[in-house]
Design an enzyme around this catalytic site. Sequence first.
Site, PDB file in Angstrom:
ATOM      1  N   ARG A   1      -4.541  10.840   4.370  1.00  0.00           N
ATOM      2  CA  ARG A   1      -3.338  11.643   4.543  1.00  0.00           C
ATOM      3  C   ARG A   1      -2.358  11.398   3.401  1.00  0.00           C
ATOM      4  O   ARG A   1      -1.674  12.309   2.940  1.00  0.00           O
ATOM      5  CB  ARG A   1      -2.675  11.285   5.856  1.00  0.00           C
TER       6      ARG A   1
ATOM      7  N   LYS B   1       0.852  -1.209   0.000  1.00  0.00           N
ATOM      8  CA  LYS B   1       0.000   0.000   0.000  1.00  0.00           C
ATOM      9  C   LYS B   1       0.883   1.253   0.000  1.00  0.00           C
ATOM     10  O   LYS B   1       0.648   2.186  -0.771  1.00  0.00           O
ATOM     11  CB  LYS B   1      -0.871   0.014   1.240  1.00  0.00           C
ATOM     12  N   ASN B   2       1.918   1.241   0.832  1.00  0.00           N
ATOM     13  CA  ASN B   2       2.720   2.455   1.012  1.00  0.00           C
ATOM     14  C   ASN B   2       3.717   2.680  -0.107  1.00  0.00           C
ATOM     15  O   ASN B   2       4.353   3.732  -0.169  1.00  0.00           O
ATOM     16  CB  ASN B   2       3.413   2.437   2.384  1.00  0.00           C
TER      17      ASN B   2
ATOM     18  N   ARG C   1       0.716  14.330  12.446  1.00  0.00           N
ATOM     19  CA  ARG C   1       0.969  14.203  11.017  1.00  0.00           C
ATOM     20  C   ARG C   1       1.261  15.551  10.332  1.00  0.00           C
ATOM     21  O   ARG C   1       0.607  15.954   9.383  1.00  0.00           O
ATOM     22  CB  ARG C   1      -0.176  13.485  10.302  1.00  0.00           C
ATOM     23  N   PRO C   2       2.225  16.327  10.826  1.00  0.00           N
ATOM     24  CA  PRO C   2       2.555  17.625  10.205  1.00  0.00           C
ATOM     25  C   PRO C   2       3.175  17.444   8.815  1.00  0.00           C
ATOM     26  O   PRO C   2       3.570  16.341   8.446  1.00  0.00           O
ATOM     27  CB  PRO C   2       3.585  18.219  11.164  1.00  0.00           C
TER      28      PRO C   2
ATOM     29  N   LEU D   1       8.115  19.405   6.846  1.00  0.00           N
ATOM     30  CA  LEU D   1       9.290  18.969   6.070  1.00  0.00           C
ATOM     31  C   LEU D   1       8.967  18.888   4.580  1.00  0.00           C
ATOM     32  O   LEU D   1       9.820  19.153   3.722  1.00  0.00           O
ATOM     33  CB  LEU D   1       9.792  17.616   6.589  1.00  0.00           C
TER      34      LEU D   1
ATOM     35  N   ILE E   1       8.429   7.108  16.597  1.00  0.00           N
ATOM     36  CA  ILE E   1       7.872   7.755  15.393  1.00  0.00           C
ATOM     37  C   ILE E   1       6.547   8.440  15.722  1.00  0.00           C
ATOM     38  O   ILE E   1       6.384   9.622  15.459  1.00  0.00           O
ATOM     39  CB  ILE E   1       7.666   6.727  14.246  1.00  0.00           C
TER      40      ILE E   1
ATOM     41  N   ASP F   1       4.861   0.607  11.832  1.00  0.00           N
ATOM     42  CA  ASP F   1       3.619  -0.015  11.326  1.00  0.00           C
ATOM     43  C   ASP F   1       3.467  -1.458  11.767  1.00  0.00           C
ATOM     44  O   ASP F   1       2.440  -2.077  11.488  1.00  0.00           O
ATOM     45  CB  ASP F   1       3.569   0.056   9.800  1.00  0.00           C
TER      46      ASP F   1
ATOM     47  N   CYS G   1      -4.459  12.422  12.736  1.00  0.00           N
ATOM     48  CA  CYS G   1      -5.254  11.192  12.791  1.00  0.00           C
ATOM     49  C   CYS G   1      -4.994  10.572  14.163  1.00  0.00           C
ATOM     50  O   CYS G   1      -4.217  11.087  14.956  1.00  0.00           O
ATOM     51  CB  CYS G   1      -4.866  10.254  11.661  1.00  0.00           C
TER      52      CYS G   1
ATOM     53  N   ARG H   1      -8.548  -0.587   4.686  1.00  0.00           N
ATOM     54  CA  ARG H   1      -7.720   0.442   4.048  1.00  0.00           C
ATOM     55  C   ARG H   1      -6.366  -0.138   3.648  1.00  0.00           C
ATOM     56  O   ARG H   1      -5.746   0.319   2.698  1.00  0.00           O
ATOM     57  CB  ARG H   1      -7.485   1.610   4.995  1.00  0.00           C
TER      58      ARG H   1
HETATM   59  C1  EPZ Z   1       4.433   6.904   6.052  1.00  0.00           C
HETATM   60  O1  EPZ Z   1       3.674   7.968   6.579  1.00  0.00           O
HETATM   61  C2  EPZ Z   1       3.501   5.702   6.008  1.00  0.00           C
HETATM   62  N1  EPZ Z   1       2.361   6.009   5.153  1.00  0.00           N
HETATM   63  C3  EPZ Z   1       3.000   5.376   7.418  1.00  0.00           C
HETATM   64  O2  EPZ Z   1       2.203   4.183   7.323  1.00  0.00           O
HETATM   65  C4  EPZ Z   1       4.212   5.082   8.290  1.00  0.00           C
HETATM   66  O3  EPZ Z   1       3.771   4.832   9.614  1.00  0.00           O
HETATM   67  C5  EPZ Z   1       5.155   6.295   8.276  1.00  0.00           C
HETATM   68  O4  EPZ Z   1       5.549   6.595   6.915  1.00  0.00           O
HETATM   69  C6  EPZ Z   1       6.428   6.037   9.074  1.00  0.00           C
HETATM   70  O5  EPZ Z   1       7.094   4.927   8.554  1.00  0.00           O
HETATM   71  C7  EPZ Z   1       2.538   5.986   3.810  1.00  0.00           C
HETATM   72  O6  EPZ Z   1       3.614   5.734   3.308  1.00  0.00           O
HETATM   73  C8  EPZ Z   1       1.333   6.281   2.979  1.00  0.00           C
HETATM   74  P1  EPZ Z   1       6.541  10.290   7.972  1.00  0.00           P
HETATM   75  P2  EPZ Z   1       4.273   9.482   6.538  1.00  0.00           P
HETATM   76  O7  EPZ Z   1       6.409  11.553   7.214  1.00  0.00           O
HETATM   77  O8  EPZ Z   1       5.123   9.654   5.343  1.00  0.00           O
HETATM   78  C9  EPZ Z   1       7.077  13.391  11.476  1.00  0.00           C
HETATM   79  C10 EPZ Z   1       0.371   2.787   7.729  1.00  0.00           C
HETATM   80  O9  EPZ Z   1      -0.078   2.291   8.774  1.00  0.00           O
HETATM   81  N2  EPZ Z   1       6.970  14.391  10.405  1.00  0.00           N
HETATM   82  O10 EPZ Z   1       7.665   9.370   7.645  1.00  0.00           O
HETATM   83  O11 EPZ Z   1       3.141  10.394   6.744  1.00  0.00           O
HETATM   84  C11 EPZ Z   1       5.763  12.631  11.696  1.00  0.00           C
HETATM   85  O12 EPZ Z   1       4.925  13.328  12.596  1.00  0.00           O
HETATM   86  C12 EPZ Z   1       0.814   4.237   7.702  1.00  0.00           C
HETATM   87  O13 EPZ Z   1       0.506   2.171   6.646  1.00  0.00           O
HETATM   88  C13 EPZ Z   1       7.243  15.728  10.707  1.00  0.00           C
HETATM   89  O14 EPZ Z   1       7.554  16.080  11.835  1.00  0.00           O
HETATM   90  O15 EPZ Z   1       5.193   9.466   7.835  1.00  0.00           O
HETATM   91  C14 EPZ Z   1       6.249  11.327  12.263  1.00  0.00           C
HETATM   92  O16 EPZ Z   1       6.470  11.463  13.640  1.00  0.00           O
HETATM   93  C15 EPZ Z   1       0.586   4.949   9.029  1.00  0.00           C
HETATM   94  N3  EPZ Z   1       7.144  16.651   9.701  1.00  0.00           N
HETATM   95  C16 EPZ Z   1       7.580  11.094  11.565  1.00  0.00           C
HETATM   96  O17 EPZ Z   1       8.002  12.370  11.081  1.00  0.00           O
HETATM   97  C17 EPZ Z   1       6.802  16.302   8.426  1.00  0.00           C
HETATM   98  O18 EPZ Z   1       6.748  17.183   7.542  1.00  0.00           O
HETATM   99  C18 EPZ Z   1       7.521  10.140  10.397  1.00  0.00           C
HETATM  100  O19 EPZ Z   1       6.524  10.632   9.534  1.00  0.00           O
HETATM  101  C19 EPZ Z   1       6.531  14.937   8.147  1.00  0.00           C
HETATM  102  C20 EPZ Z   1       6.627  14.004   9.145  1.00  0.00           C
END
Ligand code: EPZ
Length: 435
Positions: A92, A22-23, A121-122, A125, A331, A309, A116, A401
């Site tokens: 998201r 999915k990801n 989920r900011p 970055l 995370i 995950d 969520c 999902r």
């Molecule tokens: C991806 O989400 C995955 N989703 C998530 O899977 C997964 O949990 C996550 O990566 C971490 O591995 C998809 O790929 C669609 P991040 P993503 O940006 O990209 C912080 C599932 O269950 N952060 O890597 O949204 C954030 O808050 C889902 O399949 C910032 O601070 O995650 C988090 O603590 C859930 N600023 C950390 O970084 C930003 O601009 C990692 O987030 C972006 C993120």
Amino acid sequence: MEVFRIRGGSPLRGTVTVSGSKNAALPMFAATLLSEEPSVLENVPDLSDVRFMAEILQHLGAKVERLGPTGWRITPSSIDHRAPYDLVRKMRASVCLLGPLVGRLRKAVIPLPGGCVIGQRPIDLHLKAISKLGAKATIREGDVYIDGSTLKGGSMFLGGRQGSTVTGTANAIMAAVLAPGSTRIESAACEPEILDLCRMLQGMGARMDGIGSHILTIEGVDALRGCRHQVIPDRIEAGTYCIAAAITDGEVRVEGARTEHLGAFADKMEQAGVELKADGADAVLARRHPDGLCSLEIITLPYPGFPTDLQAQACALACVSPGLSILTERIYPNRFMHVPELLRMGADVSIEGSSAIVRGVSCLSGAPVMASDLRASAALILAGLAAKGDTWVQRIYHLDRGYEHFDEKLTQLGAEVERLPESALPQAAQNEAVS
Ligand code: EPZ
């Protein structure tokens, strides 16, 4: 709404085939927008999130065709730069549209994704990456307006408080591949899903080095062509079935599990008394160690660390593993919505800050429980498979999902799982669900 009724106690045995990731698939759908030519994606999982992303691309003006259960052809010959709020706010991952729209159209309007249940989920970055490429982002009334008329290659550091950002890296790459000049991305996420996206973009004619590492360099090109790409197997689904085998004291051959994607997970499973034996390049045989399960200590980290995950699923396993286990979230510190529901099943878990302290119990008991998010749903189902009696998991739309045909795949392995209408819930559970 539908529910799962799970009658616990059957050891799972047999072979299960992992679906496409999915990801990996979701950013790839977005990446097809980078070319006006048609692209074909194969081994795409049949999930509500995927169908949803297809609906969003259609809304943007792309022609979207289903080619059988796991194939899609997307032809984005002419597309709009505005992502629809009522669709984007529900998923998201649609934030991944940012990079391709800015790369292809030099402009984008994307609703700010809300938070969520697993965390804030900011996207700071993501916006940092776009601005380092010369684009200007302004936020107005909950929407992000991007002016990418001056888009050009640039350098950026994408590490945040919790390390790299997966979809933030995807957005940076997808904007940079069409930005004139060179781009250097430091602290890029190197999850297998990002590596697979880079391979797809190379197939479209993108020029990049450092694929699979934390430092990516990209030479922008004027245009990209369409491509045909096969999505990698879902390593999170694979890990979930490995835990299903262990928690039910069965033995499952997980076909499609790439051992090179399971490193930290396999290491921790060994500590937990779970044997994962490679069976060829693309399969793993999962079962309990003859000496039985034992406690485990997990800290979730960006890849190649233990994946967040799979934390909830490992927590379910810890609930029936003798001794004291500690699972710490680096995370998403609040990603413990599964814990109150596991307590309803007789688990012994306490939350201390961003850690779950789990004391294993000899047996969980079935109960009506409520799913809250995708991976929590999987954890509750795993617990139900091991519990004595019936477990009713409500709101399983969360599960649909991210897990393709989960009930059917489990049933094929000998589990007693039924997908039923909510009206089938025992009265007590219905009263609770309403209260
Ligand atoms: C991806 O989400 C995955 N989703 C998530 O899977 C997964 O949990 C996550 O990566 C971490 O591995 C998809 O790929 C669609 P991040 P993503 O940006 O990209 C912080 C599932 O269950 N952060 O890597 O949204 C954030 O808050 C889902 O399949 C910032 O601070 O995650 C988090 O603590 C859930 N600023 C950390 O970084 C930003 O601009 C990692 O987030 C972006 C993120």
